[in-house]
Design an enzyme around this catalytic site. Structure first.
Site, mmCIF file in Angstrom:
data_model
loop_
_atom_site.group_PDB
_atom_site.id
_atom_site.type_symbol
_atom_site.label_atom_id
_atom_site.label_comp_id
_atom_site.label_asym_id
_atom_site.label_seq_id
_atom_site.Cartn_x
_atom_site.Cartn_y
_atom_site.Cartn_z
ATOM 1 N N TRP A 100 16.232 20.560 -44.959
ATOM 2 C CA TRP A 100 17.608 20.603 -44.449
ATOM 3 C C TRP A 100 18.426 19.437 -44.978
ATOM 4 C CZ3 TRP A 100 18.369 25.276 -43.385
ATOM 5 C CH2 TRP A 100 17.405 26.044 -42.726
ATOM 6 N N ASP A 167 22.310 15.451 -38.225
ATOM 7 C CA ASP A 167 21.953 16.846 -37.974
ATOM 8 C C ASP A 167 20.837 16.823 -36.930
ATOM 9 O OD1 ASP A 167 20.967 19.420 -37.948
ATOM 10 O OD2 ASP A 167 20.621 19.560 -40.117
ATOM 11 N N LYS A 191 17.868 26.453 -31.783
ATOM 12 C CA LYS A 191 16.588 25.774 -31.652
ATOM 13 C C LYS A 191 16.374 25.263 -30.225
ATOM 14 C CE LYS A 191 16.257 26.163 -36.187
ATOM 15 N NZ LYS A 191 16.942 25.278 -37.105
HETATM 16 C C1 LIG Z 1 17.601 25.419 -38.532
HETATM 17 C C2 LIG Z 1 18.177 24.183 -39.076
HETATM 18 C C3 LIG Z 1 19.339 24.192 -39.877
HETATM 19 C C4 LIG Z 1 20.022 25.466 -40.317
HETATM 20 O O1 LIG Z 1 20.704 26.032 -39.288
HETATM 21 P P1 LIG Z 1 21.588 27.341 -39.530
HETATM 22 O O2 LIG Z 1 22.228 27.475 -38.181
HETATM 23 O O3 LIG Z 1 20.655 28.450 -39.872
HETATM 24 O O4 LIG Z 1 22.555 27.074 -40.604
HETATM 25 C C5 LIG Z 1 19.840 22.979 -40.293
HETATM 26 N N1 LIG Z 1 19.254 21.818 -39.954
HETATM 27 C C6 LIG Z 1 18.138 21.766 -39.203
HETATM 28 C C7 LIG Z 1 17.541 20.446 -38.866
HETATM 29 C C8 LIG Z 1 17.567 22.950 -38.735
HETATM 30 O O5 LIG Z 1 16.462 22.902 -37.983
#
Ligand SMILES: *Cc1c(COP(=O)(O)O)cnc(C)c1O
Length: 354
Positions: A100, A167, A191
């Site tokens: 990511w 993030d 998540k």
């Molecule tokens: C799942 C995830 C993403 C991507 O998320 P989307 O909503 O599918 O764009 C980005 N960063 C992290 C840390 C993730 O776990």
């Protein structure tokens, strides 16, 4: 019987949240209308959006500190681009700890110079780099608090005078941090907060408006702040379910309370991985994630037998990501300790039968 769902995302949510969401699909707030058919500008939905934003700030202890909470669309992946659009004038600094972060870094490069302050790619991202320095002339520093795919997590965040962007998609609301250290936090809902379809952004307002470029309206955080996340039709249902999850968390005692359970769950699982000779953990011990537990079978272990045992136990979603292999058990907030015990029992049974 309900499965023990260890899926990495979309992932488990509290059972009571599923029930309340199901009720609202048929009859939202006793209106005899479905949540799926009401206007996002109705009084009832505006109240949902307000409550969701307030609860998000409350759980992060960021109320009345100059932060705004937004529920946007496009996933965390759109934030990779939007962060740079809004904050990158000349140069940005990124810590690369996995898939990511790598994607975030790639998007930022479209907007200016990107310094990769450190990377753990040399060991397939099984650790978190320490001891790096952050250029003070960069516009911001970006990191990923939990690496969903590789199963590592940042336990220490650097101190820097430049804005910090993080993030937190896969560990938001899972542990107490000094969130005021960060100027912008984003997280895809799917998540630890809700269903797929909305992304939480928490941004300190005074870092915005310092960029020279013209930003398309929908890419500009200020548009969404002014419109209170209703510049265009928001993901009504996803925001509603997120609100229910945030309420559930508050009733449990908030982030501090859930952190205790999360720590217990992680300890139960990692100690079995370390004890059981048929398993080996993927991530370096000191950087192990309390959300995504990655592990492999030791060489020669009978994979077919293990797979049949966990399937019989009602477990789902523990196959590892294709870039790591092996197994990944995601033990987010809503995962009960009993389900973790079911997995550990299957691991012990595997040892007995091998
Ligand atoms: C799942 C995830 C993403 C991507 O998320 P989307 O909503 O599918 O764009 C980005 N960063 C992290 C840390 C993730 O776990």
């Amino acid at each position: 019987m309900k499965k023990h769902n260890f899926s990495a995302g979309p992932s488990i949510l509290p059972q009571e949240v599923f029930k309340k969401s199901a009720d609202a699909i048929l009859n939202f707030n006793n209106s005899n209308l479905s949540i799926l058919e009401i206007s996002h500008r109705s009084k009832d939905f505006i109240a949902v959006m307000d409550t969701a934003c307030e609860l998000a700030l409350e759980h992060l202890n960021l109320q009345n500190k100059g932060y705004k909470a937004l529920f946007l669309q496009g996933g965390a992946s759109t934030q990779f681009l939007m962060v740079a659009y809004n904050l990158l004038n000349h140069k940005a600094a990124y810590l690369n700890t996995g898939t990511w972060s790598t994607k975030a870094l790639k998007e930022a490069k479209l907007f200016g110079e990107v310094i990769e302050v450190a990377s753990s790619k040399d060991k397939n991202f099984n650790y978190v780099p320490k001891n790096y320095s952050i250029p003070t002339d960069a516009d911001y520093f970006h990191c990923t608090s939990n690496n969903t795919i590789f199963g590592t997590q940042l336990n220490h965040f650097p101190t820097t005078q430049i804005p910090m962007v993080c993030d937190m998609s896969s560990d938001i609301f899972s542990r107490v941090l000094d969130f005021s250290k960060f100027d912008l936090i984003y997280a895809g809902a799917q998540k630890n907060m809700g269903p797929a379809g909305t992304t939480l952004v928490v941004v300190k307002e005074d870092i915005l408006g310092k960029i020279e470029r013209t930003i398309p309206s929908i890419m500009d955080y200020r548009t969404h702040i002014t419109a209170e996340s209703m510049f265009n039709t928001p993901s009504v249902f996803a925001v509603y379910v997120s609100m229910l999850t945030l309420e559930w968390l508050k009733n449990l005692g908030g982030v501090a309370a859930i952190e205790k359970t999360n720590t217990q769950k992680a300890e139960i699982l990692y100690s079995e991985i370390d004890r059981n000779p048929l398993f080996v953990g993927f991530a370096e011990k000191e950087d192990r994630s309390k959300m995504n537990v990655t592990f492999n079978l030791t060489e020669g272990a009978n994979q077919e037998l293990f797979d049949s045992l966990w399937k019989e136990a009602g477990i789902s979603g523990i196959n590892g990501h294709r870039s790591v292999g092996g197994y990944r058990a995601s033990i987010y907030n809503a995962m009960p300790i009993e389900s973790v015990q079911v997995l550990v029992d299957a691991m012990k049974e595997f040892e007995r039968k091998s």
